[in-house]
Design a protein around this motif. Sequence first.
Motif, short mmCIF file in Angstrom:
data_model
loop_
_atom_site.label_atom_id
_atom_site.label_comp_id
_atom_site.label_asym_id
_atom_site.label_seq_id
_atom_site.Cartn_x
_atom_site.Cartn_y
_atom_site.Cartn_z
N THR A 212 0.81 -1.22 0.00
CA THR A 212 0.00 0.00 0.00
C THR A 212 0.85 1.27 0.00
OG1 THR A 212 -0.13 -0.02 2.42
CG2 THR A 212 -1.88 -1.17 1.20
N ARG A 213 2.12 1.18 0.42
CA ARG A 213 2.99 2.34 0.50
C ARG A 213 4.16 2.20 -0.46
NH1 ARG A 213 0.05 6.27 2.87
NH2 ARG A 213 -1.31 5.29 4.40
N VAL A 214 4.68 3.33 -0.90
CA VAL A 214 5.81 3.33 -1.84
C VAL A 214 7.01 2.63 -1.23
CG1 VAL A 214 7.40 4.77 -3.16
CG2 VAL A 214 5.00 5.44 -2.97
N GLY A 215 7.24 2.82 0.05
CA GLY A 215 8.37 2.20 0.71
C GLY A 215 8.30 0.68 0.69
N GLN A 216 7.09 0.12 0.82
CA GLN A 216 6.94 -1.34 0.75
C GLN A 216 7.32 -1.85 -0.63
OE1 GLN A 216 2.75 -1.06 2.04
NE2 GLN A 216 3.25 -2.62 3.57
N LEU A 217 6.91 -1.12 -1.64
CA LEU A 217 7.23 -1.51 -3.02
C LEU A 217 8.73 -1.48 -3.23
CD1 LEU A 217 5.25 -0.40 -6.12
CD2 LEU A 217 7.73 -0.21 -6.14
N ALA A 218 9.40 -0.45 -2.70
CA ALA A 218 10.85 -0.34 -2.86
C ALA A 218 11.58 -1.48 -2.14
CB ALA A 218 11.33 1.01 -2.33
N GLU A 219 11.09 -1.86 -0.97
CA GLU A 219 11.73 -2.92 -0.20
C GLU A 219 11.64 -4.27 -0.90
OE1 GLU A 219 9.95 -2.93 3.60
OE2 GLU A 219 10.85 -1.02 4.24
N LEU A 220 10.55 -4.52 -1.60
CA LEU A 220 10.37 -5.82 -2.26
C LEU A 220 11.33 -5.99 -3.42
CD1 LEU A 220 6.49 -6.05 -2.18
CD2 LEU A 220 8.10 -7.46 -0.90
N PRO A 231 7.79 -7.25 -16.57
CA PRO A 231 9.11 -6.60 -16.53
C PRO A 231 9.09 -5.09 -16.72
CG PRO A 231 8.83 -7.91 -18.53
CD PRO A 231 7.69 -8.25 -17.63
N ALA A 232 8.30 -4.59 -17.67
CA ALA A 232 8.31 -3.15 -17.95
C ALA A 232 7.76 -2.35 -16.78
CB ALA A 232 7.52 -2.86 -19.22
N ALA A 233 6.59 -2.75 -16.27
CA ALA A 233 5.98 -2.03 -15.15
C ALA A 233 6.86 -2.13 -13.90
CB ALA A 233 4.59 -2.57 -14.86
N ALA A 234 7.46 -3.30 -13.68
CA ALA A 234 8.31 -3.48 -12.51
C ALA A 234 9.52 -2.56 -12.56
CB ALA A 234 8.77 -4.94 -12.42
N ARG A 235 10.16 -2.47 -13.71
CA ARG A 235 11.33 -1.61 -13.87
C ARG A 235 10.95 -0.14 -13.65
NH1 ARG A 235 12.75 -3.72 -18.13
NH2 ARG A 235 11.73 -2.32 -19.62
N HIS A 236 9.84 0.26 -14.24
CA HIS A 236 9.38 1.64 -14.14
C HIS A 236 9.03 2.02 -12.70
CE1 HIS A 236 7.06 5.29 -14.94
NE2 HIS A 236 6.02 4.73 -14.34
N LEU A 237 8.21 1.21 -12.04
CA LEU A 237 7.74 1.55 -10.70
C LEU A 237 8.85 1.45 -9.66
CD1 LEU A 237 4.17 -0.06 -10.67
CD2 LEU A 237 4.83 2.31 -11.12
N PHE A 238 9.73 0.47 -9.80
CA PHE A 238 10.82 0.37 -8.84
C PHE A 238 11.75 1.58 -8.95
CE2 PHE A 238 15.12 -1.02 -7.60
CZ PHE A 238 14.85 -1.29 -6.26
N ALA A 239 12.01 2.02 -10.19
CA ALA A 239 12.86 3.21 -10.37
C ALA A 239 12.22 4.43 -9.71
CB ALA A 239 13.09 3.46 -11.86
N LEU A 240 10.93 4.62 -9.91
CA LEU A 240 10.26 5.76 -9.28
C LEU A 240 10.27 5.64 -7.76
CD1 LEU A 240 7.16 6.43 -11.58
CD2 LEU A 240 9.38 7.55 -11.61
N SER A 241 10.09 4.42 -7.25
CA SER A 241 10.06 4.24 -5.80
C SER A 241 11.41 4.58 -5.16
CB SER A 241 9.68 2.80 -5.45
OG SER A 241 10.74 1.90 -5.71
N MET A 242 12.47 4.55 -5.97
CA MET A 242 13.80 4.93 -5.48
C MET A 242 14.17 6.35 -5.92
SD MET A 242 14.57 2.38 -3.68
CE MET A 242 16.27 2.82 -3.28
#
Length: 412
Positions: A212-220, A231-242
């Motif tokens: 539910t939080r950006v930090g949780q997404l970044a930790e995973l 792959p595309a969505a994962a790369r995009h969202l993880f980059a933004l979360s960092m």
Amino acid sequence: MFVSDSTGSSRRPRICSRDDASILHADLDSFYASVEQRDHPRLRGQPVLVGGGVVLAASYEAKARGVRTPMNLGQALRLCPEAIVVPPRMSAYAEASKAVFAVFADTTPIVEGISIDEAFLDVGGLRRIRGEPRAIAETLRAQVRAQVGLPISVGIARTKFLAKVASAVAKPDGLRLVEPDRELDFLHPLPVERLWGVGKVTAATLHENGITRVGQLAELGEPYLRALLGPAAARHLFALSMARDPRRVETGVRRRSIGAQRALGRHHRDPAELAAFVDGLTDRLGRRLRAANRVCRTVILRLRFDDFTRATRSHTLIEATDANTEIRHAARLLLDTAGPIIAERGITLIGLSLTNLENADAVQLTLPLEPRADNTLDATLDDLRRRFGSAAVTRAALLKSGEGLSVPLLPD
């Protein structure tokens, strides 16, 4: 700058983020409603809804009662019965936008307009003449208030993404600076919906997996997200979360597509009426194409049904065109194809988009090699509407219902 891996082989160049927070995202607050409150003192401090069948804009007094856009007006009034409904005045909003963008241009030459009420500004090279980015942002807000009479929120960060998030957090009528060493502290507590690319479907998938939080997404991490989202969505969202976003503020970028839509309410519409609405949208978009000296290859029909689900249908033309007859023919074919599902599920909104845009002067000529004619019916009608207003000439089928609202847009 080239980044090399551990074996010493070079990879493709990567643009690194700047060292300081000097990108501004400036966003007018509840733009249409704020213009109405500015121009009509009796509306100030009151819940205001701008629109007809749907809410185009709501003041913050109405938003506090749960009103959102684009909400059905009846539903909005049930949430906020005391709201004052005003019809939209598109010409007033267009003039206000021009005045605000004049302030942007006076602030820095590097302005990237996103819509008529928001823009990115790069102020990284202005320290000697205008001061620090925060001081520049404060001056900009004061000038918009003094010269245009509107509230504006500004976010400041190293990246466009963080600047936009910061301006949203600062609303209404606020300013938020995200220091480079506090980016993750600012970003990670926020809900995942703050990330670009997280819509209802992606948010539901993340929530189902306890994210539910950006930090949780970044930790995973990206590998976990890849299995969840691809792959595309994962790369995009993880980059933004960092907080990684290397995009520059760009000027002179032309639109990749143009579109127009018409809200229909929850009334039954027969096929002839829907066809007339599509023709009206075609006329509007064709006029914009020719005014920008562009042509399109793909026509997309957008539908929203009575249950608020959506669907799209697209058709790619053999040759790029700006002719109303060809665009209209493609749009009518798409509408005919969608006829059965419309009859089954009802329709509340119909829209048309033109994509795969090209500059008209760069299109390959076909035999015989002749320049495009400038004395066509389309060109004549464009000239009449330009001189006497968009309602000067209209289709007979639209005499009773009108052409619908034309939302003001930035120049292409």
